[in-house]
Design a protein around this motif. Sequence first.
Motif, PDB file in Angstrom:
ATOM      1  N   MET B  67       0.808  -1.124   0.097  1.00 41.77           N
ATOM      2  CA  MET B  67      -0.165   0.027  -0.011  1.00 41.77           C
ATOM      3  C   MET B  67       0.965   1.308   0.030  1.00 41.77           C
ATOM      4  O   MET B  67       1.879   1.154   0.704  1.00 41.77           O
ATOM      5  N   GLY B  68       0.692   2.071  -0.863  1.00 40.49           N
ATOM      6  CA  GLY B  68       1.469   3.354  -0.840  1.00 40.49           C
ATOM      7  C   GLY B  68       1.265   4.008  -2.206  1.00 40.49           C
ATOM      8  O   GLY B  68       0.613   4.028  -2.982  1.00 40.49           O
ATOM      9  N   GLY B  69       2.236   5.110  -2.255  1.00 44.29           N
ATOM     10  CA  GLY B  69       2.236   5.930  -3.559  1.00 44.29           C
ATOM     11  C   GLY B  69       2.694   5.147  -4.756  1.00 44.29           C
ATOM     12  O   GLY B  69       3.113   3.951  -4.505  1.00 44.29           O
ATOM     13  N   GLU B  70       2.940   5.868  -5.868  1.00 44.39           N
ATOM     14  CA  GLU B  70       3.268   5.335  -7.161  1.00 44.39           C
ATOM     15  C   GLU B  70       4.666   4.958  -6.969  1.00 44.39           C
ATOM     16  O   GLU B  70       5.083   4.015  -7.517  1.00 44.39           O
ATOM     17  N   SER B  71       5.570   5.477  -6.136  1.00 45.17           N
ATOM     18  CA  SER B  71       7.029   5.278  -5.798  1.00 45.17           C
ATOM     19  C   SER B  71       7.185   3.847  -5.241  1.00 45.17           C
ATOM     20  O   SER B  71       8.290   2.889  -5.345  1.00 45.17           O
ATOM     21  N   ALA B  72       6.144   3.389  -4.708  1.00 49.52           N
ATOM     22  CA  ALA B  72       6.128   2.063  -4.106  1.00 49.52           C
ATOM     23  C   ALA B  72       6.137   0.679  -4.938  1.00 49.52           C
ATOM     24  O   ALA B  72       6.599  -0.315  -4.577  1.00 49.52           O
ATOM     25  N   GLN B  73       5.967   1.234  -6.217  1.00 50.14           N
ATOM     26  CA  GLN B  73       6.361   0.288  -7.213  1.00 50.14           C
ATOM     27  C   GLN B  73       7.638  -0.171  -7.112  1.00 50.14           C
ATOM     28  O   GLN B  73       8.032  -1.345  -7.410  1.00 50.14           O
ATOM     29  N   ALA B  74       8.706   0.611  -6.744  1.00 55.00           N
ATOM     30  CA  ALA B  74      10.107   0.036  -6.763  1.00 55.00           C
ATOM     31  C   ALA B  74      10.263  -1.010  -5.792  1.00 55.00           C
ATOM     32  O   ALA B  74      11.039  -1.800  -5.747  1.00 55.00           O
ATOM     33  N   ALA B  75       9.611  -0.830  -4.390  1.00 54.95           N
ATOM     34  CA  ALA B  75       9.561  -1.887  -3.446  1.00 54.95           C
ATOM     35  C   ALA B  75       8.983  -3.094  -4.048  1.00 54.95           C
ATOM     36  O   ALA B  75       9.725  -4.330  -3.668  1.00 54.95           O
ATOM     37  N   ASN B  91      -3.175   1.672  -4.294  1.00 45.81           N
ATOM     38  CA  ASN B  91      -2.834   3.063  -4.228  1.00 45.81           C
ATOM     39  C   ASN B  91      -4.053   3.849  -4.598  1.00 45.81           C
ATOM     40  O   ASN B  91      -4.931   3.930  -5.549  1.00 45.81           O
ATOM     41  N   ASP B  92      -4.331   4.967  -3.559  1.00 45.90           N
ATOM     42  CA  ASP B  92      -5.402   5.841  -3.489  1.00 45.90           C
ATOM     43  C   ASP B  92      -5.163   6.826  -2.539  1.00 45.90           C
ATOM     44  O   ASP B  92      -4.821   6.574  -1.606  1.00 45.90           O
ATOM     45  N   PRO B  93      -5.358   8.051  -2.958  1.00 38.48           N
ATOM     46  CA  PRO B  93      -5.307   9.244  -2.087  1.00 38.48           C
ATOM     47  C   PRO B  93      -6.100   8.822  -0.720  1.00 38.48           C
ATOM     48  O   PRO B  93      -5.333   9.355   0.334  1.00 38.48           O
ATOM     49  N   ALA B  94      -7.054   8.301  -0.753  1.00 38.69           N
ATOM     50  CA  ALA B  94      -7.946   7.961   0.557  1.00 38.69           C
ATOM     51  C   ALA B  94      -7.126   7.158   1.508  1.00 38.69           C
ATOM     52  O   ALA B  94      -7.286   7.200   2.507  1.00 38.69           O
ATOM     53  N   PHE B  95      -6.034   6.464   1.061  1.00 41.52           N
ATOM     54  CA  PHE B  95      -5.400   5.674   1.831  1.00 41.52           C
ATOM     55  C   PHE B  95      -4.256   6.286   2.694  1.00 41.52           C
ATOM     56  O   PHE B  95      -3.884   5.813   3.748  1.00 41.52           O
ATOM     57  N   GLU B  96      -4.004   7.499   2.400  1.00 39.42           N
ATOM     58  CA  GLU B  96      -2.772   8.195   2.918  1.00 39.42           C
ATOM     59  C   GLU B  96      -2.993   8.642   4.291  1.00 39.42           C
ATOM     60  O   GLU B  96      -4.240   9.085   4.886  1.00 39.42           O
ATOM     61  N   ASP B  97      -2.039   8.850   5.230  1.00 40.63           N
ATOM     62  CA  ASP B  97      -1.939   9.125   6.454  1.00 40.63           C
ATOM     63  C   ASP B  97      -3.006   8.575   7.528  1.00 40.63           C
ATOM     64  O   ASP B  97      -3.408   9.056   8.213  1.00 40.63           O
ATOM     65  N   GLY B  98      -2.973   7.343   7.381  1.00 45.23           N
ATOM     66  CA  GLY B  98      -3.754   6.408   7.942  1.00 45.23           C
ATOM     67  C   GLY B  98      -2.881   5.846   9.409  1.00 45.23           C
ATOM     68  O   GLY B  98      -1.779   6.566   9.490  1.00 45.23           O
ATOM     69  N   ASP B  99      -3.567   4.908   9.827  1.00 43.86           N
ATOM     70  CA  ASP B  99      -2.679   4.181  10.983  1.00 43.86           C
ATOM     71  C   ASP B  99      -2.475   2.935  10.711  1.00 43.86           C
ATOM     72  O   ASP B  99      -2.948   2.366   9.808  1.00 43.86           O
ATOM     73  N   SER B 100      -2.114   1.867  11.846  1.00 47.66           N
ATOM     74  CA  SER B 100      -1.806   0.716  11.679  1.00 47.66           C
ATOM     75  C   SER B 100      -3.019  -0.156  11.447  1.00 47.66           C
ATOM     76  O   SER B 100      -3.163  -1.144  10.585  1.00 47.66           O
ATOM     77  N   HIS B 101      -3.990   0.490  11.986  1.00 49.14           N
ATOM     78  CA  HIS B 101      -5.421  -0.136  11.881  1.00 49.14           C
ATOM     79  C   HIS B 101      -6.067   0.003  10.452  1.00 49.14           C
ATOM     80  O   HIS B 101      -6.692  -0.715   9.893  1.00 49.14           O
ATOM     81  N   THR B 102      -6.066   1.227   9.926  1.00 48.22           N
ATOM     82  CA  THR B 102      -6.559   1.424   8.245  1.00 48.22           C
ATOM     83  C   THR B 102      -5.542   0.645   7.501  1.00 48.22           C
ATOM     84  O   THR B 102      -6.095   0.001   6.475  1.00 48.22           O
ATOM     85  N   THR B 103      -4.257   0.627   7.563  1.00 45.62           N
ATOM     86  CA  THR B 103      -3.307  -0.096   6.897  1.00 45.62           C
ATOM     87  C   THR B 103      -3.611  -1.663   6.799  1.00 45.62           C
ATOM     88  O   THR B 103      -3.771  -2.087   5.775  1.00 45.62           O
ATOM     89  N   ALA B 104      -4.099  -2.216   8.079  1.00 46.22           N
ATOM     90  CA  ALA B 104      -4.121  -3.767   8.144  1.00 46.22           C
ATOM     91  C   ALA B 104      -5.539  -3.861   7.321  1.00 46.22           C
ATOM     92  O   ALA B 104      -5.679  -4.880   6.779  1.00 46.22           O
ATOM     93  N   LYS B 105      -6.328  -2.997   7.459  1.00 56.18           N
ATOM     94  CA  LYS B 105      -7.900  -3.140   6.947  1.00 56.18           C
ATOM     95  C   LYS B 105      -7.703  -3.070   5.448  1.00 56.18           C
ATOM     96  O   LYS B 105      -8.327  -4.109   4.633  1.00 56.18           O
ATOM     97  N   VAL B 106      -6.860  -2.283   4.725  1.00 57.17           N
ATOM     98  CA  VAL B 106      -6.862  -2.186   3.496  1.00 57.17           C
ATOM     99  C   VAL B 106      -6.025  -3.502   2.910  1.00 57.17           C
ATOM    100  O   VAL B 106      -6.440  -4.153   1.929  1.00 57.17           O
ATOM    101  N   LEU B 107      -4.901  -3.960   3.577  1.00 57.57           N
ATOM    102  CA  LEU B 107      -4.071  -4.929   3.052  1.00 57.57           C
ATOM    103  C   LEU B 107      -5.166  -6.265   3.364  1.00 57.57           C
ATOM    104  O   LEU B 107      -5.122  -7.044   2.398  1.00 57.57           O
TER     105      LEU B 107
END
Lengths: 319, 267
Positions: B67-75, B91-107
């Motif tokens: 989950m990340g910006g366009e540059s995360a393609q490199a990872a 990749n979605d602007p809505a994913f930005e500046d979340g916390d562990s909870h939102t990151t895990a939810k998306v993944l």
Amino acid sequence: MPHNILVVGELDGGTPSSTTLELLNGAQGLAGGGSVSVSLLGTGASAAAAQAAGASKAFVSDDANYDTFRGEQWLPAVQAAVEQSGADLVLMGQTTVGRELGPRLAFRLNTAVAMDCVAVTDNGGTIEATRPAYGGNAQATYTFATTPAVATVRAKSFDPATGGGAAETVELPAAGESRVNVTGKEVTESAGLAITEAPIVVGGGRGLGAPEAFEDLKNLAAAIGTDKAAVGASRAAVDLGWFPPSEQIGLTGKVVTPDLYIAVAISGASQHMAGCSGSKMIVAVNRDKDANIFAFSKYGIVGDWKQVVPALIEEFKKG
Amino acid sequence: MHIVVCAKQIPDPETPPAAFKIDAATNKVVPAQGIAPVLSQFDGIAAEAALRIKEAGGDGKVTVISMGGESAQAAIKQVLAMGADEGVLLNDPAFEDGDSHTTAKVLAAAIKELGDVDAVFCGRQAADWDMGQVGLLIAENLGWPVTIIAKGVALEGNALKVERVLADGFEKTEVNLPAVVTVSNEFGEPRYPKLPQIMAAAKKTVTKKTAADLGLDPSEVGKAGARLQLQKLFIPEKGAQVEFIEGETPQEQAANLVAKLKADKAI
Ligand SMILES: Cc1cc2nc3c(=O)[nH]c(=O)nc-3n(C[C@H](O)[C@H](O)[C@H](O)COP(=O)(O)OP(=O)(O)OC[C@H]3O[C@@H](n4cnc5c(N)ncnc54)[C@H](O)[C@@H]3O)c2cc1C
């Protein structure tokens, strides 16, 4: 503002662990007239409740199945303790227990946890948690949008509580099933004083150049006093196989908070400092006068450890 | 056997402290000049663990999700070059500046959508925020068992045998699939892809997904869904002003240092 606080306690040989007592003291400071409760799970829990200084109520189960930590067994018990205590703040140690329980408990309570906090404070009624981030380069202060606030707290962030324990105990259910089976354990034997307990810690880094150099550091620790000093290592030294991983100091190793930390041939990377910057005093020996470690040190010797360490051993032996 | 590896791109954690800067107005790290972001080290190790299981079994598939910006393609490309089969960029602007909870939810939503996943491997913590939550929270979202901070992982039948690091040694655990494992540096070094593998990775598919693709409402992800609210990010005081110990010889320096430590009652 009063806070009702639950400390998720851990037992160490049938008594509340040192971290548990620290959290109880921290909780007393934050409660502001609210209640402080503790949960204790495993053999001897009910008896240990009386030693949980500062707690008015203890949620306990003596079931021996809790003795080996399994997240899925602890979760329902701790969740019940949170709910019954009416806690708006839950504190636990940044330990094997807290690392797993913190996030999972927060999920089940529809709330959030701040991990590895070095401070939890009340700012006009709002709980704030401060923790290192970016490998120790930065610190971040958080508030919680949900309740209860949950925080895992680094060892030695508070002084231990003293005084009487919990007057009232409430039984928690016995342990249920776990989908993760623990089939064995291997303990790394470390001779002498633990680095997390020693009042003086000598740390060795990659600049030592060879594993044998750790013998010199052990001699230095012995010259200071075997009852006082212990030896640890940077991750670079551990990765090279020079010293056991259980003695690594830093972000991904142990956090040490001795009165005196003597860093030998360690550059002072932020991830290393994350594990020792809470020391009361740091002294460094490094041949590079611009090494980052000196920015954290009260005293520094610029020089080759091969000459400085033997000289220090002689000097300490004089007593 | 289909293993998902979660991978995050982060500012290089080995950025020299002098080059580490924070923008106080936004509470964000200012990217250091000339230092490229990297794959979070522990995620590379998780990928290594997944690839070894795939190779030992002879068949199987490894999908890398970031989950990340366009540059995360490199990872993602880095893990593909190591040997992973497919990549997914969330990749979605809505994913930005979340916390562990939102990151895990998306993944977790992305893993559910893949459907046939047997195991999820994550690094023990992202080497930027160092929270160590996402693997555990993915497991909770999926209702799977989880074991963390592994130094060894092997597949036996339908179970993973995981050695997990404890404060005083390690513990042997066993868990049936599907399961989540977080991997620690004690596992060992990840492989270093060579040029042909890097070339081959360029041809592998990376699918992009947005919140809408995953059936997630923007209000439950990113900053809007975060439960932990960052108030302040700052560089802590180092505190000490070093005094270099004088002396013509190491012996003199040692004597002077010990005298000072005694005077300070530090020993
Ligand atoms: C995610 C992550 C987690 C990490 N976790 C940890 C952790 O938990 N703990 C940890 O320690 N590191 C950790 N690191 C690694 C950290 O970034 C550094 O790489 C590491 O601490 C460097 O170890 P060092 O100081 O021993 O080696 P170096 O940085 O190589 O420093 C060696 C020092 O020795 C000095 N020196 C050399 N020869 C001599 C001599 N003859 N006499 C005197 N001085 C000499 C040099 O001047 C230099 O300052 C982590 C890194 C990452 C990315």
